[in-house]
Design a protein around this motif. Structure first.
Motif, PDB file in Angstrom:
ATOM      1  N   ILE A   1     -27.161   9.372 -48.224  1.00 54.56           N
ATOM      2  CA  ILE A   1     -27.250   7.997 -48.737  1.00 54.56           C
ATOM      3  C   ILE A   1     -26.224   7.780 -49.845  1.00 54.56           C
ATOM      4  N   ALA A   2     -26.139   8.727 -50.773  1.00 53.43           N
ATOM      5  CA  ALA A   2     -25.198   8.599 -51.883  1.00 53.43           C
ATOM      6  C   ALA A   2     -23.759   8.571 -51.398  1.00 53.43           C
ATOM      7  N   LEU A   3     -23.462   9.354 -50.360  1.00 48.74           N
ATOM      8  CA  LEU A   3     -22.096   9.405 -49.838  1.00 48.74           C
ATOM      9  C   LEU A   3     -21.699   8.064 -49.240  1.00 48.74           C
ATOM     10  N   VAL A   4     -22.575   7.477 -48.451  1.00 47.98           N
ATOM     11  CA  VAL A   4     -22.270   6.187 -47.822  1.00 47.98           C
ATOM     12  C   VAL A   4     -22.147   5.079 -48.869  1.00 47.98           C
ATOM     13  N   VAL A   5     -23.119   5.024 -49.782  1.00 48.21           N
ATOM     14  CA  VAL A   5     -23.114   3.957 -50.785  1.00 48.21           C
ATOM     15  C   VAL A   5     -21.943   4.123 -51.745  1.00 48.21           C
ATOM     16  N   GLY A   6     -21.759   5.321 -52.273  1.00 48.69           N
ATOM     17  CA  GLY A   6     -20.694   5.542 -53.246  1.00 48.69           C
ATOM     18  C   GLY A   6     -19.309   5.388 -52.660  1.00 48.69           C
ATOM     19  N   LEU A   7     -19.105   5.896 -51.444  1.00 48.28           N
ATOM     20  CA  LEU A   7     -17.799   5.788 -50.803  1.00 48.28           C
ATOM     21  C   LEU A   7     -17.466   4.343 -50.469  1.00 48.28           C
ATOM     22  N   SER A   8     -18.420   3.609 -49.932  1.00 47.08           N
ATOM     23  CA  SER A   8     -18.187   2.207 -49.591  1.00 47.08           C
ATOM     24  C   SER A   8     -17.962   1.356 -50.842  1.00 47.08           C
ATOM     25  N   SER A   9     -18.771   1.599 -51.861  1.00 46.15           N
ATOM     26  CA  SER A   9     -18.654   0.820 -53.093  1.00 46.15           C
ATOM     27  C   SER A   9     -17.324   1.068 -53.786  1.00 46.15           C
ATOM     28  N   GLY A  10     -16.921   2.322 -53.882  1.00 48.02           N
ATOM     29  CA  GLY A  10     -15.680   2.630 -54.578  1.00 48.02           C
ATOM     30  C   GLY A  10     -14.439   2.240 -53.803  1.00 48.02           C
ATOM     31  N   TYR A  11     -14.476   2.328 -52.496  1.00 45.35           N
ATOM     32  CA  TYR A  11     -13.273   2.053 -51.696  1.00 45.35           C
ATOM     33  C   TYR A  11     -13.036   0.558 -51.500  1.00 45.35           C
ATOM     34  N   PHE A  12     -14.072  -0.178 -51.106  1.00 42.55           N
ATOM     35  CA  PHE A  12     -13.887  -1.590 -50.784  1.00 42.55           C
ATOM     36  C   PHE A  12     -13.871  -2.471 -52.038  1.00 42.55           C
ATOM     37  N   GLY A  13     -14.647  -2.119 -53.069  1.00 38.18           N
ATOM     38  CA  GLY A  13     -14.677  -2.916 -54.278  1.00 38.18           C
ATOM     39  C   GLY A  13     -15.183  -4.328 -54.012  1.00 38.18           C
ATOM     40  N   GLY A  14     -14.852  -5.259 -54.903  1.00 34.85           N
ATOM     41  CA  GLY A  14     -15.198  -6.655 -54.702  1.00 34.85           C
ATOM     42  C   GLY A  14     -16.687  -6.887 -54.563  1.00 34.85           C
ATOM     43  N   TRP A  15     -17.048  -7.793 -53.641  1.00 32.32           N
ATOM     44  CA  TRP A  15     -18.456  -8.145 -53.466  1.00 32.32           C
ATOM     45  C   TRP A  15     -19.269  -6.988 -52.904  1.00 32.32           C
ATOM     46  N   VAL A  16     -18.620  -6.105 -52.121  1.00 29.35           N
ATOM     47  CA  VAL A  16     -19.335  -4.927 -51.615  1.00 29.35           C
ATOM     48  C   VAL A  16     -19.757  -4.032 -52.780  1.00 29.35           C
ATOM     49  N   ASP A  17     -18.841  -3.825 -53.712  1.00 27.01           N
ATOM     50  CA  ASP A  17     -19.144  -3.006 -54.885  1.00 27.01           C
ATOM     51  C   ASP A  17     -20.225  -3.653 -55.742  1.00 27.01           C
TER      52      ASP A  17
END
Length: 314
Positions: free
Chosen positions: A125-141
């Motif tokens: 869970i942490a890998l998916v959330v942290g990777l997506s949040s840090g890479y895409f930024g913006g509203w996803v973050d």
């Protein structure tokens, strides 16, 4: 290979080729890497070796408890109640006449099983959330970060009690997978934040920009270029978290919400022996000592790895 491909391959840290020595077998200085420096520091750290030895001991106890004792932990007789230690039972017997050493050894299996599987679930869970949040930024973050803050603000023990009772219901069994799900769902927030920070730092590097210029997609950039260089802090946090999961599992079992008989757990044995501690303290001391040793070993191991990978300490 085009010039841009050559640049990307050369600038990606995980893809550096091994140096070639000059003809004749002359020795040359090899380029130093973060992993190489970390392993060199770990080899010189006595805390790392002590923690590794303790972790290895507990893992062997969980996998092959027969190596340590041939006794059956479920074989109990009231005629042996509180019998003193002997060559057959090193820690003596508890109030039910069960071999206390055998129960302590076999109790490692449930703790390690819960800790490892909870760590894998929380890590995913942490890998998916942290990777997506840090890479895409913006509203996803923004969305993922606020969701992480909400989960982080919930007391894990209180939430585990409520969620554990809700998931368990009237189900039969030992409750191992219920505890795994509860700890995995609640214990990913810190690792997610660490992964997010590492990804934000890694995505601004030159080798990522070169990969984008080559037309690499988001998936290739994230998993081929960013993730391998952002995993070290994440692994450290999850190693420390494993010890925490084992501690929380024992707490839940102590409260009667975690594992249930016929499971053999340090938390269950601590709970059952607490009410009779005035009669005999050994049934309480033995599982408590092994639990504390296991949690401390994983925390020390994580701290040693963290210190080795932290460039500020060099």
């Amino acid at each position: 290979m085009s010039n841009l491909e050559s640049i990307a391959a050369a600038e990606t840290p995980a893809a550096n080729p091994a140096p070639t020595g000059p003809p004749g077998g002359a020795k040359t200085d090899k380029p130093r890497s973060l992993a190489g420096d970390a392993w060199r520091d770990l080899r010189r750290n006595p805390i790392f070796w002590v923690a590794s030895a303790l972790v290895l001991l507990v893992v062997v106890m969980a996998l092959v408890p027969q190596v340590f004792t041939p006794a059956d932990p479920a074989s109990c007789a009231l005629s042996r109640q509180y019998a003193p230690p002997s060559g057959r039972a090193w820690f003596g017997y508890d109030f039910q006449g069960c071999d206390l050493f055998a129960r302590t050894v076999y109790g490692a299996r449930a703790s390690i099983q819960v800790g490892v599987f909870a760590m894998l679930l929380a890590g995913a869970i942490a890998l998916v959330v942290g990777l997506s949040s840090g890479y895409f930024g913006g509203w996803v973050d923004n969305i993922l970060s606020r969701f992480t803050d909400i989960v982080l603000g919930i007391p894990i023990l209180l939430a585990a009690i409520v969620l554990g009772k809700r998931l368990a219901g009237d189900r039969q069994g030992t409750g191992i997978w219920t505890v795994v799900i509860v700890l995995g769902v609640l214990g990913w927030t810190t690792a997610s934040r660490v992964m997010r920070s590492s990804v934000i730092s890694a995505k601004n590097q030159d080798y990522v920009a070169a990969a984008r210029m080559l037309g690499a997609g988001h998936g290739r950039i994230m998993f081929r270029h960013i993730l391998p260089n952002a995993l070290a802090p994440f692994v450290v946090v999850m190693t420390i978290a494993l010890g925490g999961f084992i501690s929380v599992e024992a707490t839940l079992s102590f409260l009667g919400i975690g594992l249930k008989a016929p499971a053999i757990s340090w938390g269950i044995d601590i709970s059952s022996s607490t009410v009779r501690v005035r009669e005999n303290a050994t049934p309480l001391i033995a599982p408590s000592a092994f639990l504390a040793m296991t949690v401390l070993a994983f925390i020390m191991l994580g701290d040693a790895i963290r210190d080795a990978f932290d460039p500020k300490l060099r």
